[in-house]
Design a protein around this motif. Structure first.
Motif, PDB file in Angstrom:
ATOM      1  N   SER A  14       0.844  -1.191   0.000  1.00  0.00           N
ATOM      2  CA  SER A  14       0.000   0.000   0.000  1.00  0.00           C
ATOM      3  C   SER A  14       0.884   1.247   0.000  1.00  0.00           C
ATOM      4  O   SER A  14       2.046   1.197   0.403  1.00  0.00           O
ATOM      5  CB  SER A  14      -0.904   0.007   1.232  1.00  0.00           C
ATOM      6  N   GLY A  15       0.324   2.366  -0.445  1.00  0.00           N
ATOM      7  CA  GLY A  15       1.050   3.625  -0.397  1.00  0.00           C
ATOM      8  C   GLY A  15       1.984   3.865  -1.562  1.00  0.00           C
ATOM      9  O   GLY A  15       2.713   4.865  -1.592  1.00  0.00           O
ATOM     10  N   GLN A  16       1.995   2.979  -2.555  1.00  0.00           N
ATOM     11  CA  GLN A  16       2.877   3.140  -3.709  1.00  0.00           C
ATOM     12  C   GLN A  16       2.274   4.068  -4.768  1.00  0.00           C
ATOM     13  O   GLN A  16       2.974   4.522  -5.661  1.00  0.00           O
ATOM     14  CB  GLN A  16       3.160   1.782  -4.346  1.00  0.00           C
ATOM     15  N   GLY A  17       0.946   4.320  -4.659  1.00  0.00           N
ATOM     16  CA  GLY A  17       0.292   5.203  -5.618  1.00  0.00           C
ATOM     17  C   GLY A  17      -0.582   4.482  -6.625  1.00  0.00           C
ATOM     18  O   GLY A  17      -0.798   4.987  -7.729  1.00  0.00           O
ATOM     19  N   LYS A  18      -1.100   3.300  -6.252  1.00  0.00           N
ATOM     20  CA  LYS A  18      -1.920   2.524  -7.196  1.00  0.00           C
ATOM     21  C   LYS A  18      -3.157   3.305  -7.643  1.00  0.00           C
ATOM     22  O   LYS A  18      -3.481   3.351  -8.827  1.00  0.00           O
ATOM     23  CB  LYS A  18      -2.375   1.202  -6.557  1.00  0.00           C
ATOM     24  N   THR A  19      -3.859   3.915  -6.688  1.00  0.00           N
ATOM     25  CA  THR A  19      -5.083   4.645  -7.037  1.00  0.00           C
ATOM     26  C   THR A  19      -4.759   5.858  -7.895  1.00  0.00           C
ATOM     27  O   THR A  19      -5.450   6.140  -8.888  1.00  0.00           O
ATOM     28  CB  THR A  19      -5.839   5.074  -5.770  1.00  0.00           C
ATOM     29  N   THR A  20      -3.725   6.585  -7.537  1.00  0.00           N
ATOM     30  CA  THR A  20      -3.318   7.762  -8.310  1.00  0.00           C
ATOM     31  C   THR A  20      -2.967   7.377  -9.740  1.00  0.00           C
ATOM     32  O   THR A  20      -3.419   8.010 -10.704  1.00  0.00           O
ATOM     33  CB  THR A  20      -2.113   8.443  -7.635  1.00  0.00           C
ATOM     34  N   PRO A  43     -12.420  -5.378  -0.545  1.00  0.00           N
ATOM     35  CA  PRO A  43     -13.422  -4.478   0.014  1.00  0.00           C
ATOM     36  C   PRO A  43     -12.881  -3.060   0.132  1.00  0.00           C
ATOM     37  O   PRO A  43     -11.856  -2.825   0.758  1.00  0.00           O
ATOM     38  CB  PRO A  43     -13.700  -5.081   1.399  1.00  0.00           C
ATOM     39  N   ASP A  44     -13.544  -2.116  -0.471  1.00  0.00           N
ATOM     40  CA  ASP A  44     -13.092  -0.724  -0.435  1.00  0.00           C
ATOM     41  C   ASP A  44     -14.238   0.157  -0.902  1.00  0.00           C
ATOM     42  O   ASP A  44     -14.963  -0.199  -1.831  1.00  0.00           O
ATOM     43  CB  ASP A  44     -11.881  -0.533  -1.360  1.00  0.00           C
ATOM     44  N   PHE A  45     -14.408   1.295  -0.247  1.00  0.00           N
ATOM     45  CA  PHE A  45     -15.417   2.260  -0.664  1.00  0.00           C
ATOM     46  C   PHE A  45     -14.794   3.558  -1.174  1.00  0.00           C
ATOM     47  O   PHE A  45     -15.341   4.204  -2.066  1.00  0.00           O
ATOM     48  CB  PHE A  45     -16.358   2.594   0.504  1.00  0.00           C
ATOM     49  N   LEU A  46     -13.650   3.954  -0.623  1.00  0.00           N
ATOM     50  CA  LEU A  46     -13.097   5.274  -0.912  1.00  0.00           C
ATOM     51  C   LEU A  46     -12.316   5.314  -2.217  1.00  0.00           C
ATOM     52  O   LEU A  46     -12.526   6.213  -3.039  1.00  0.00           O
ATOM     53  CB  LEU A  46     -12.234   5.735   0.257  1.00  0.00           C
ATOM     54  N   ASP A  47     -11.397   4.360  -2.431  1.00  0.00           N
ATOM     55  CA  ASP A  47     -10.679   4.338  -3.712  1.00  0.00           C
ATOM     56  C   ASP A  47     -11.644   4.287  -4.892  1.00  0.00           C
ATOM     57  O   ASP A  47     -11.462   5.022  -5.879  1.00  0.00           O
ATOM     58  CB  ASP A  47      -9.717   3.147  -3.771  1.00  0.00           C
ATOM     59  N   PRO A  48     -12.702   3.448  -4.837  1.00  0.00           N
ATOM     60  CA  PRO A  48     -13.639   3.430  -5.973  1.00  0.00           C
ATOM     61  C   PRO A  48     -14.330   4.763  -6.234  1.00  0.00           C
ATOM     62  O   PRO A  48     -14.707   5.047  -7.374  1.00  0.00           O
ATOM     63  CB  PRO A  48     -14.657   2.348  -5.563  1.00  0.00           C
TER      64      PRO A  48
END
Length: 430
Positions: A14-20, A43-48
């Motif tokens: 985590s924290g590598q910048g996948k969402t960005t 399970p995730d609500f915020l990244d989506p």
């Protein structure tokens, strides 16, 4: 048969910048005239929410355990009918979890694109990429290097990545997507969020020839399974605003598929439950950031109490349970009175109180989902059931029942057992 270029975007942690990177990649490819759909592993609500804003389409979960292999296949095939490109953002590191993001990629023959944060390294990047590729192994389609300091820095990383294709780079950003205790901030709270996303698309350097060399994947059509109309004629009122935004798009689709009509209302705006509602769903979110507003939302609270007294089915899930308790103490230690449908006090704390995949055994089958919360709930109510942690089989979250109210920290994925979901929203009929 549907056909699309599909990649799983993952990383070492985590924290590598996948969402960005996924958001930047989506917007950049859309500028190239390509139709893009995005999924999120686990399970995730915020990244989506961020990824939905970047792509303009709902972002569904893909998870071999929670969603299931067959439903994952159907969702991918459905998306491939609408898209040229499907991006699947992984969860945590590539091999973390059981099943992991790597397991998902292998299940569908999807190549992996590794995001690498190179802010504190150069040539060592090659060793990390080699490990990601060979540990599984996985089909590694290429690397996108994040937080690059300069052209020479990018060149050193590229030289270290030997036989793996360098797909692109993203320079270090002065402003990143903001976060808080549960993860990324919701896009509605980010000033000029579309400008931020457009700037990311401007800054990502993408080798289009290398990208287009990734072979598309053929997916057999998977018919939508027939859904019994277990909620036919039901009007379900759903709380939806900045305090209650943690809802899987698949859950809404499941409710509609079971025959329900959905209506939305805002507790933050002191909107009462719609008068023609047959059931209420108060999902999770960030109620702890809006304690003063929710505590003074007297019309909404009164409507919740009246519905409870009338034995209307209510599902209060995580943040929803926090506001139907007697009080909620925020992170600053201030106690705020809440709706009081169930006895007990909720207290925010600075560290995680519950996390991970869990399941709930019901008379209709196993309902799967997860938990992720920073608060605790002290109550005299006795639970009617408890979830089981997927990782180790230990007891997980309590499930409370008061009249037709179901309250729990457990976030259920409805389509894992539609009959159990329908029972919750039809409690007064039983």
């Amino acid at each position: 048969m549907a056909r699309a270029r599909i990649v799983l975007v993952s990383a070492v942690a985590s924290g590598q910048g996948k969402t960005t990177v996924t958001a930047a990649l989506a917007r950049r490819l859309m500028r190239e005239g390509q139709r893009v759909r995005i999924f999120k592993t686990g399970p995730d609500f915020l990244d989506p929410m961020i990824l939905q804003r970047a792509s303009g389409a709902d972002v569904y979960a893909l998870d071999l355990w929670m969603v299931g292999l067959d439903e994952c296949r159907r969702l991918l095939a459905q998306a491939a009918e609408l898209a040229d490109v499907i991006l699947i953002e992984g969860v945590m590191g590539l091999y973390d979890g059981n099943p992991s993001s790597a397991d998902l990629a292998r299940a569908f023959g999807v190549p992996v694109v590794a995001v690498l944060d190179a802010s504190k390294m150069s040539q060592t990047a090659g060793a990390i990429v080699l490990g990601l590729q060979q540990y599984g192994p996985v089909d590694l389609a290429g690397v996108i290097v994040n937080r690059v300091a300069s052209a020479s820095h990018a060149q050193m990383v590229a030289q270290s990545v030997r036989d793996v294709q360098m797909l692109g780079t993203l320079a270090r950003q002065q402003a990143s997507l903001p976060e808080r205790h549960l993860g990324l901030v919701q896009p509605e709270e980010i000033a000029e969020v579309d400008r931020v996303l457009d700037n990311l698309a401007d800054r990502i350097e993408l080798d289009m020839d290398a990208w287009n060399a990734i072979a598309p994947i053929d997916l057999d059509d998977v018919p939508l399974p027939s859904m019994p109309q277990l909620l036919a004629g039901k009007n379900i009122a759903i709380a939806r605003d900045a305090a209650f935004a943690f809802v899987y798009p698949a859950n809404l689709a499941c409710l509609r598929g079971a025959g329900a009509t959905l209506q939305f209302f805002s507790p933050l705006n002191d909107e009462p439950i719609p008068a023609d509602a047959d059931a209420v769903y108060v999902p999770g979110g960030y109620p702890e950031l809006h304690c003063a507003t929710l505590s003074s939302a007297h019309r909404w609270q009164a409507s919740m109490r009246a519905a409870h007294q009338a034995n209307m089915p209510i599902l209060a899930e995580c943040g929803g349970m926090m506001v139907v308790a007697e009080s909620l103490t925020d992170a600053q230690g201030t106690q705020w009175p809440m709706a009081g449908l169930i006895p007990g006090q909720v207290v925010m704390q600075s560290h995680l109180a519950g996390i991970g995949m869990q399941s709930l055994a019901t008379e209709h089958g196993e309902l799967r989902g997860h938990a992720f919360h920073y608060s605790t709930f002290a109550t005299s109510a006795e639970p009617v059931a408890q979830t089981i942690r997927q990782r180790n089989g230990e007891i997980g979250e309590a499930v409370y029942r008061q009249r037709a109210l179901t309250a729990t920290y457990f976030h259920a994925y409805f389509s894992s057992c539609p009959a159990a979901m329908a029972r919750i929203f039809s409690a007064a009929d039983a």
